[in-house]
Design a protein around this motif. Structure first.
Motif, mmCIF file in Angstrom:
data_model
loop_
_atom_site.group_PDB
_atom_site.id
_atom_site.type_symbol
_atom_site.label_atom_id
_atom_site.label_comp_id
_atom_site.label_asym_id
_atom_site.label_seq_id
_atom_site.Cartn_x
_atom_site.Cartn_y
_atom_site.Cartn_z
ATOM 1 N N HIS A 218 0.380 -1.376 0.146
ATOM 2 C CA HIS A 218 0.219 -0.030 -0.282
ATOM 3 C C HIS A 218 1.242 1.336 0.134
ATOM 4 O O HIS A 218 1.818 1.247 0.674
ATOM 5 N N PRO A 219 0.155 2.621 -0.374
ATOM 6 C CA PRO A 219 1.268 3.731 -0.121
ATOM 7 C C PRO A 219 2.047 4.139 0.973
ATOM 8 O O PRO A 219 2.578 4.528 0.866
ATOM 9 N N TYR A 220 1.516 3.527 1.772
ATOM 10 C CA TYR A 220 1.245 4.321 3.517
ATOM 11 C C TYR A 220 2.589 3.637 3.629
ATOM 12 O O TYR A 220 3.077 4.110 5.163
ATOM 13 N N GLU A 221 2.424 1.813 3.174
ATOM 14 C CA GLU A 221 3.823 1.350 3.829
ATOM 15 C C GLU A 221 5.159 2.082 3.068
ATOM 16 O O GLU A 221 6.215 1.176 4.025
ATOM 17 N N PHE A 222 5.056 2.972 2.674
ATOM 18 C CA PHE A 222 6.728 3.173 1.477
ATOM 19 C C PHE A 222 6.658 4.730 2.032
ATOM 20 O O PHE A 222 8.126 5.097 2.056
ATOM 21 N N LEU A 223 5.948 5.037 2.241
ATOM 22 C CA LEU A 223 6.140 6.347 4.150
ATOM 23 C C LEU A 223 5.909 6.170 5.893
ATOM 24 O O LEU A 223 5.597 4.229 5.472
ATOM 25 N N SER A 224 7.109 6.754 6.069
ATOM 26 C CA SER A 224 7.047 6.812 7.714
ATOM 27 C C SER A 224 6.551 7.871 8.212
ATOM 28 O O SER A 224 6.993 7.430 9.667
ATOM 29 N N SER A 225 5.941 8.572 7.427
ATOM 30 C CA SER A 225 6.347 9.846 8.632
ATOM 31 C C SER A 225 4.924 9.841 8.986
ATOM 32 O O SER A 225 4.353 10.952 10.152
ATOM 33 N N GLY A 226 3.590 8.761 9.038
ATOM 34 C CA GLY A 226 2.503 8.459 9.439
ATOM 35 C C GLY A 226 1.564 9.688 8.543
ATOM 36 O O GLY A 226 0.445 10.252 9.272
ATOM 37 N N ALA A 227 2.102 9.963 7.489
ATOM 38 C CA ALA A 227 0.735 10.994 6.733
ATOM 39 C C ALA A 227 -0.231 10.135 6.680
ATOM 40 O O ALA A 227 -1.236 10.841 6.246
ATOM 41 N N PHE A 228 -1.210 9.509 6.748
ATOM 42 C CA PHE A 228 -2.342 9.006 6.015
ATOM 43 C C PHE A 228 -2.811 8.919 7.736
ATOM 44 O O PHE A 228 -4.396 7.687 7.583
ATOM 45 N N GLU A 229 -2.334 9.139 8.813
ATOM 46 C CA GLU A 229 -3.061 8.567 10.207
ATOM 47 C C GLU A 229 -3.760 9.343 10.487
ATOM 48 O O GLU A 229 -4.012 10.940 10.310
ATOM 49 N N LEU A 230 -5.202 9.324 11.274
ATOM 50 C CA LEU A 230 -5.937 9.975 11.611
ATOM 51 C C LEU A 230 -5.550 10.273 12.657
ATOM 52 O O LEU A 230 -5.035 9.548 14.030
ATOM 53 N N THR A 231 -6.079 12.000 13.142
ATOM 54 C CA THR A 231 -5.378 12.375 14.093
ATOM 55 C C THR A 231 -6.022 11.303 15.896
ATOM 56 O O THR A 231 -7.664 11.819 15.918
ATOM 57 N N ARG A 232 -6.113 12.715 16.708
ATOM 58 C CA ARG A 232 -6.839 12.225 18.267
ATOM 59 C C ARG A 232 -8.565 12.940 17.898
ATOM 60 O O ARG A 232 -9.146 12.656 18.282
ATOM 61 N N ALA A 233 -8.148 14.013 17.520
ATOM 62 C CA ALA A 233 -9.166 14.586 17.453
ATOM 63 C C ALA A 233 -10.121 14.338 16.317
ATOM 64 O O ALA A 233 -11.203 14.383 16.146
ATOM 65 N N LEU A 235 -10.094 10.900 15.784
ATOM 66 C CA LEU A 235 -10.952 9.825 16.244
ATOM 67 C C LEU A 235 -11.784 10.106 17.923
ATOM 68 O O LEU A 235 -12.650 9.141 18.826
ATOM 69 N N ALA A 236 -11.638 11.323 17.796
ATOM 70 C CA ALA A 236 -11.847 11.908 19.575
ATOM 71 C C ALA A 236 -13.832 10.972 19.653
ATOM 72 O O ALA A 236 -13.974 10.955 20.755
ATOM 73 N N PRO A 237 -14.764 11.374 18.545
ATOM 74 C CA PRO A 237 -15.963 10.690 18.366
ATOM 75 C C PRO A 237 -16.352 9.289 18.841
ATOM 76 O O PRO A 237 -17.027 8.915 19.083
ATOM 77 N N LEU A 238 -15.263 8.337 19.309
ATOM 78 C CA LEU A 238 -14.831 7.633 19.636
ATOM 79 C C LEU A 238 -15.338 7.042 21.500
ATOM 80 O O LEU A 238 -15.302 5.986 21.099
ATOM 81 N N PRO A 240 -12.301 7.830 24.892
ATOM 82 C CA PRO A 240 -11.115 7.807 25.019
ATOM 83 C C PRO A 240 -10.802 5.999 25.062
ATOM 84 O O PRO A 240 -9.278 5.940 24.212
ATOM 85 N N ARG A 241 -11.704 5.178 25.438
ATOM 86 C CA ARG A 241 -10.169 3.619 24.946
ATOM 87 C C ARG A 241 -10.572 3.191 23.381
ATOM 88 O O ARG A 241 -9.201 2.836 22.879
ATOM 89 N N LYS A 242 -11.637 3.569 22.525
ATOM 90 C CA LYS A 242 -11.197 3.281 20.536
ATOM 91 C C LYS A 242 -10.051 4.092 20.524
ATOM 92 O O LYS A 242 -9.676 3.868 19.479
ATOM 93 N N GLN A 243 -10.816 5.657 20.747
ATOM 94 C CA GLN A 243 -9.436 6.758 20.454
ATOM 95 C C GLN A 243 -8.271 5.909 20.644
ATOM 96 O O GLN A 243 -7.230 5.912 20.080
ATOM 97 N N LEU A 244 -7.814 6.096 21.960
ATOM 98 C CA LEU A 244 -6.827 4.579 21.796
ATOM 99 C C LEU A 244 -6.290 3.604 21.439
ATOM 100 O O LEU A 244 -4.782 3.963 21.280
ATOM 101 N N PHE A 245 -7.601 2.919 21.439
ATOM 102 C CA PHE A 245 -7.432 1.504 20.505
ATOM 103 C C PHE A 245 -6.169 1.868 19.065
ATOM 104 O O PHE A 245 -5.386 1.670 18.752
ATOM 105 N N TRP A 246 -7.568 2.696 18.778
ATOM 106 C CA TRP A 246 -6.981 2.898 17.110
ATOM 107 C C TRP A 246 -5.380 3.884 16.932
ATOM 108 O O TRP A 246 -5.103 4.318 15.877
ATOM 109 N N LEU A 247 -5.528 5.098 17.971
ATOM 110 C CA LEU A 247 -4.449 5.518 17.753
ATOM 111 C C LEU A 247 -2.521 4.610 17.873
ATOM 112 O O LEU A 247 -1.689 4.537 16.605
#
Length: 290
Positions: A218-233, A235-238, A240-247
């Motif tokens: 996948h394209p994100y596996e060729f990067l190490s910057s976390g360019a496609f990661e979702l932020t805390r903000a 993930l916040a609607p999920l 705290p527990r799910k937010q931490l899990f997905w982070l």
């Protein structure tokens, strides 16, 4: 048997995870990051002598970034279909799958100005218990790469069970490579997370089983910057527990082992050689053609 195939599941991980987590139906893609991912892949391929490979692209990218799809095609790569959204098709009705495939293929062909003949289901998730969804694929495509298999006999039995007549099956090998763990696919997170010897075992297993090794990434596996990661903000609607899990979970996909992936993949490519685009090599990629 010499050579290996490389294919890319070209998708916007951030967009698709938000959809999976029901944080939105759809929204803007991280188009700059997709360009960055493609450029990293292209840099790797140029180091392998300018190899051309197959990109299984989601249709939503063709809708929002048709110039990117056009550019990938202009570089000589094959544009194949990865559905419209990165949804698990086995949860959908066959008629809905058929509509989604038609929508995606139309958008991809318009953007690439090329015929699209190949398909891979997101996450390899397509109904394999009955033929209806595969019949929709067969109506629209020449080949499918949604099957994980460990033997030629398994591919032949599946083809017969689905009643396929024209659709070629280009599977990803799945085999036992780490004692105590379930069988692993040749590619994805398994390639970057495990030591190189695990990839070697999977390649050897594929060859012994009568498969030309076929690595997917996948394209994100060729990067190490976390360019496609979702932020805390994001993930916040999920909560705290799910937010931490997905982070935490995202770090596995986007950071751990990513920096070393080009060298690990490059060693395989230099040893085996890259086999080119799937559409040009159907007999080599189809274990039933031997």
């Amino acid at each position: 048997m010499n050579g290996m195939f490389l294919s890319i599941d070209f998708e916007d991980f951030a967009h698709d995870l938000k959809r999976d987590l029901r944080l939105w139906e759809t929204g803007p893609l991280r188009i700059d990051r997709l360009w960055e991912g493609f450029e990293a892949i292209e840099t790797f391929l140029e180091a392998q002598g300018g190899a051309r490979v197959t990109f299984f692209c989601t249709g939503v990218i063709a809708d929002q970034a048709p110039d990117l799809i056009a550019h990938i095609a202009s570089r000589g790569h094959e544009i194949a279909c990865h559905a419209h959204y990165h949804d698990t098709l086995d949860r959908m009705e066959a008629a809905e799958v058929d509509r989604a495939l038609g929508r995606a293929r139309t958008a991809l062909e318009a953007a690439a100005n090329r015929e699209v003949t190949g398909f891979r289901a997101p996450k390899f998730r397509i109904d394999k218990t009955g033929p209806d969804q595969y019949r929709a694929v067969e109506r629209r495509f020449a080949y499918d790469s949604s099957l994980n298999a460990g033997s030629v006999a398994q591919v032949a039995a599946f083809r017969a069970a689905m009643g396929l007549s024209t659709l070629r099956l280009l599977p990803i090998y799945r085999g036992q490579a780490v004692p105590g763990l379930p069988p692993l696919n040749l590619g994805g997170s398994y390639l970057k997370l495990f030591p190189a010897r695990v990839a070697d075992r999977l390649v050897a297993g594929a060859q012994a089983a009568g498969f030309t090794p076929h690595v997917y990434l996948h394209p994100y596996e060729f990067l190490s910057s976390g360019a496609f990661e979702l932020t805390r903000a994001e993930l916040a609607p999920l909560g705290p527990r799910k937010q931490l899990f997905w982070l935490t979970r995202q770090a596995q996909w986007h950071r751990v082992g990513n920096a070393g992936l080009p060298a690990k993949l490059g060693r395989l490519a230099s040893t085996l050689g890259l086999g080119g685009r799937l559409c040009d090599n159907l007999d080599a990629a189809d274990p039933l053609a031997a």
